[in-house]
Structures are given as C-alpha cells and as structure tokens.
Design an enzyme around this catalytic site. Structure first.
Site, PDB file in Angstrom:
ATOM      1  N   LYS A  65       0.841  -1.204   0.000  1.00 26.66           N
ATOM      2  CA  LYS A  65       0.000   0.000   0.000  1.00 26.66           C
ATOM      3  C   LYS A  65       0.869   1.243   0.000  1.00 26.66           C
ATOM      4  O   LYS A  65       1.837   1.334   0.751  1.00 26.66           O
ATOM      5  CB  LYS A  65      -0.896   0.044   1.230  1.00 26.66           C
ATOM      6  N   ARG A 109     -10.656   0.712   6.611  1.00 25.77           N
ATOM      7  CA  ARG A 109     -10.067  -0.308   7.484  1.00 25.77           C
ATOM      8  C   ARG A 109      -9.700   0.287   8.843  1.00 25.77           C
ATOM      9  O   ARG A 109      -9.674  -0.412   9.861  1.00 25.77           O
ATOM     10  CB  ARG A 109      -8.910  -1.031   6.798  1.00 25.77           C
ATOM     11  N   GLN A 137     -12.594  10.580   9.437  1.00 30.41           N
ATOM     12  CA  GLN A 137     -12.555   9.438  10.343  1.00 30.41           C
ATOM     13  C   GLN A 137     -13.602   9.580  11.450  1.00 30.41           C
ATOM     14  O   GLN A 137     -14.190   8.587  11.880  1.00 30.41           O
ATOM     15  CB  GLN A 137     -11.139   9.288  10.918  1.00 30.41           C
ATOM     16  N   LYS A 226       2.437  12.915  16.952  1.00 28.81           N
ATOM     17  CA  LYS A 226       1.030  13.150  17.264  1.00 28.81           C
ATOM     18  C   LYS A 226       0.653  12.593  18.644  1.00 28.81           C
ATOM     19  O   LYS A 226       1.169  11.548  19.066  1.00 28.81           O
ATOM     20  CB  LYS A 226       0.153  12.523  16.180  1.00 28.81           C
TER      21      LYS A 226
END
Lengths: 312, 312
Positions: A65, A109, A137, A226
């Site tokens: 990916k 996913r 999201q 993050k």
C-alpha cells in the site's frame, strides 16, 4: 493485472462483511502468522508518503500500500490523502491487481479497527459515544460502530462551530442524535465510548476528567509526534491495548506514555491476542480501557484481498 | 493515472538517450540532491521482493519500484523476475503513471550503469570485453556498451556449453565476435574490460589471474550473500568505485572486502562523484579499477521519468 477504481470499490464495500476479515488480520499478526516489515517512509517538501506491505502466511497474495498526505492539497481543491494498493501473487510475484482507492480503503479499514476495539473493550452498555474531531474518520467511525453497539447518542468535540454543525447534520442523516461541545472535558465526563480522530500534537483529553467504565479508542495519533491523550490516562487505565506493540513503541499514544515512564512495555496487550482469546479484554463494567491504533499492514492486506476477490 | 505497458516501453526506449539521464541520477545521488530511503524487502517462501523508492529534489515525480525474484518460476514457464514502477506527483501525491515493465526497465538501467562505469573507468583502448555469465544482463551489457567503446571482441565464461553457444550466436547477430570459455581465469588473463553478471555466492574471479590495466564491473552481486570476486581483487585495485557507498557497506563485493579487512571504507569512491568531476576516475592505462554496482533507486527514478515523459 486488473485495475479496480474507487467507484467500483465504493459500490462493492456494502456487500462485504469486513469486521471478521480485519479481525482475522489482527489475530494472524499477533500469532506470528503475518509478515509485516517496518513501514517505508518518504518525506517531501509538501507531504509524506508511507509504504505498508506484507502478507499472511499461507495466503494467496502479498499487498503493498502506498499512502500519502499532502497538507496544502485542500488549498488547490484536492484531498489531503491519496493512495493505492497493489496485490501480487504470493507464489510467482506476478502483479494481480491495482486498487485505485485514493486512500478510501485506508479510511475504511481504520474505522473497522475502531469498531473491533469497541466490540472487545467498550462497556456492554454504551450510554453515549464521544467523538473527538469532525473529519472523515470522525464520520466513518460512527458508521462502522453501528454494527457493534445500538447506541445512537453522540457528543462531538471540535474546534470550529461550522464543522461541528455540519458533522451534527451529516450524522443525523445516519440516524445519530449528535450534540456538540467546544469543551473536550465534557466528552470524558459524559461518554463511556470515546474515539479520538485528530492529528493533534498536544493532548486534547486530560486525565482529570476521566470516569470509571470508559473505553477510549485513540485513532488519530499514528506518528512519533502526534498525541491526543495525556499519558496519565494510560497510567490510570486498567487495560492498554495496541494494534501492534512493536509499532506502538515508536508511534502513537503508547510511545509517549512509555517515554515519560507512565507505563511499561509489559503493561501493553495486543488487540489480536484479545481477538484470539489469549488475552482478556474488558472483564468488569467500571474498568478504564484504552486502545491505541496506529494502523497495521494486515488491515490493508485483508481489505485489499477481500475487495479484489469480490470483484475478480 | 496512465498505464504504460511493457510493449510501449520496449517501443519507446530506442528513441531515448538514457546514458546522460542515468548519469545525472548518480550525480544527484552523490551530491545529496536525491532522497533515497533504505530498500524495503519482503521475503516469501518462493521468492523475494524489493521496494526501491525516492526522488530527485526539485524534480516533478517520486518513483516507487517493486521488483521481485521468484526462482522456481521458470519451471512453470514464467520469468524469474517481475516488477513495475509507479510515478507520483511530488507536489500533491497524486498517482501519475504505472509502468508495467515486468522488470525490463530494471534490466535496462542496470546495463546502462555498466556502460557508465566503462565510460569513466575502462582503459581507453578496450582490447577484448570479458563477460562472466550468459543471462539477460550478460546480453544487455554488451548492447549498451556499444555506445561507449568500439570494441566488438568478447570472451564469455559460463557453466553450460549450450548457454554459451546460444549467447555466442545471439551476440553475433548484434555485431560481436564472441569466443567462449569454461575457464573464468582466461577472462581475467585476456580481457581488459570485464563485466560480471551472475548470482554467484562464491568468488568466480581469482586475484591470481588479474592483469594491470583492467576494469571490472561487478554487476551480479546485489545482496548480502552474493559474491563474484575474490576480495583480494579489491585490495589490489587502484580504484574501488561504488554506485552507492551506503548500500555497498551492506551489499555486494565491497561489503565482503570490507568485512574481511581487504579494504577500508575510506578507499571507496562513489560513481556520481566521478561523473561530477569531484573524484578522479582512471588516470593511467595500467591501473586496475573496480566498479561495484548494486543498483540505486535514482536509476529507477530517472528511467521511469524519461519513459513516462516520452509517452505522456
């Protein structure tokens, strides 16, 4: 080599029961039945690219990916994220399919991982769902939570009142009754299933507001920098769950709490071991549980394979 | 996203002057003008996959190459190698093109690197070209050497007399006068530009046969294990050149010679610095020079970009 477009993917997804497919990915990963090398990373002036890849042993395909985030894209009318997935034959290396999903399968996913975390970790009675953030999201999490909880009451926190109003409206059309708040403490005080979905680099949720009987799914933090939760929250929690322990040592909330000494590596349990029944999930209603989800290639392998096989 | 087929690639290649394009890639790499992260690697039961990727700073695209080797493929009528390259927009992350070259562009850019090494390192009068191996790369090396030397006399070493005979015949049709030998020592004794192209894991060329005024381009060894030259050859050489010093520390001939203490890291010069004129190449006819080429993503970036731009 079969090309599969984003439109084809969007059309086929509702026909697929993806939750058990992604669960099987996590189970295989924790059992050592998956090969998932470290994430490849390419940093550019205007964005970053991640390459996640691997395969399930005994499966038919390996999957690569390529996902990108270019943060100035919205200024020129393009989405920040983009991406595609490639399937190859595990026995011959032949390319089998390119899924031009533009990052959509990653969003899906990721949302399904949130539903799986809620299935194993949320209190049996979810009174109100707390959502931190108002983006893609924040929307998809609610969509996929439908299959694991009947709760349709939501409190959402966000920085902009416009975004909050739009989120409220959009989720109402999905059957959710959404209240909004500019105070992230209120989310911790009144919700017992909380999903954080922002790219914050400073904690948004403070341990002072934490209530017994809460599950927090920390979805937003997937890099070194993050952070959405005060590390004290992980220290107080009865259960700290990672999608991938090795990945959470260097990314996400767990990495911050380890660095500051609020938790130790031995405190962390892997989601796939809970799915397999080898580790306990929530065992009492008043436990505080945390799932730190940074995104693992097994999710991509499983969703890409399922979409390809449905369309092949 | 534009799909480019292998047939389109084969048709357009003769129109492209690729040698200066690949040279520019090596120059940029050695000057720090390219971003090339470590190679991603996926090992499977029946094969291996390498992911090479990166970009030239200030360029238009970043390139991700996926290349595989599945060694039982010939038993079922498939080539061992396969692969594809992907171009993405450096400003937005958008996929631009997929080049379904099935590994052909890797073969070509590898052959061109051999021509570049010969251009800067071979004696000015090449008397006879020595080729070690009879496979795809043994053929392409001769094809691309045409542009840098007028020599058409070749001695080829190989293990099978059938393969040698076929190689002799095929290269005759390309204008080469080829003699064959089952003795690899004869190649070192009678050729002054030698290209090794095998996947050998034990040295094929012994230092005892090495003559002054020789350039050896070691092309075959690109992993930790592979080795074609006795490390004493690198010790005796006046010049040891790497396509990528950082890569040659862990792959190829140089890595073996470093491990055994036959050379030191300070002895190694990078090809891109010779191209840029910052390091000297061959300075005298009787020098022994070695180029260890393990394959660098800048070659893929440059050839993929050139092919795409020619067909866009």
């Amino acid at each position: 080599m079969q090309t599969i477009t984003r439109d084809q993917i969007i059309a086929v997804l509702p026909q697929l029961d993806l939750l058990p497919i992604i669960e099987e990915g996590f189970r295989a990963y924790s059992a050592g039945d998956a090969v998932v090398p470290p994430v490849g990373e390419l940093l550019l002036d205007k964005g970053e690219v991640h390459i996640k890849y691997g395969y399930l042993k005994g499966g038919s395909y390996y999957v690569i990916k390529i996902a990108s985030g270019f943060f100035a894209n919205p200024k020129i009318g393009l989405p920040t994220g983009n991406g595609l997935m490639l399937l190859f034959n595990q026995d011959t290396g032949e390319p089998v399919s390119i899924l031009q999903d533009e990052g959509y399968l990653t969003d899906v996913r990721t949302a399904i991982a949130g539903a799986i975390a809620a299935k194993y970790l949320a209190p049996s009675e979810v009174e109100r769902i707390g959502i931190v953030g108002t983006g893609v999201q924040a929307r998809l999490q609610l969509e996929y939570l439908k299959s694991v909880t009947p709760c349709r009451k939501v409190l959402v926190w966000g920085r902009g009142s416009e975004q909050l109003a739009r989120y409220q409206q959009d989720m109402a059309s999905q059957g959710y009754s959404v209240e909004v708040t500019p105070d992230s403490g209120a989310v911790l005080q009144s919700c017992n299933l909380i999903v954080t979905t922002t790219p914050a680099r400073e904690p948004l949720l403070a341990s002072a507001n934490l209530q017994p009987g809460t599950q927090i799914t920390a979805m937003g933090s997937d890099t070194l920098q993050k952070q959405e939760l005060e590390p004290e929250i992980l220290q107080v929690a009865d259960l700290v769950v990672a999608d991938s322990i090795s990945q959470c040592l260097v990314r996400g909330e767990i990495h911050h709490a380890l660095d500051s000494g609020h938790i130790a590596q031995g405190d962390i349990i892997e989601l796939g071991n809970i799915i397999a029944g080898n580790s306990a999930g929530r065992t009492a209603p008043d436990q505080i549980t945390i799932a730190d989800l940074t995104g693992v290639a097994v999710q991509d392998i499983q969703i890409a394979t399922a979409v390809y096989e449905a369309l092949a």
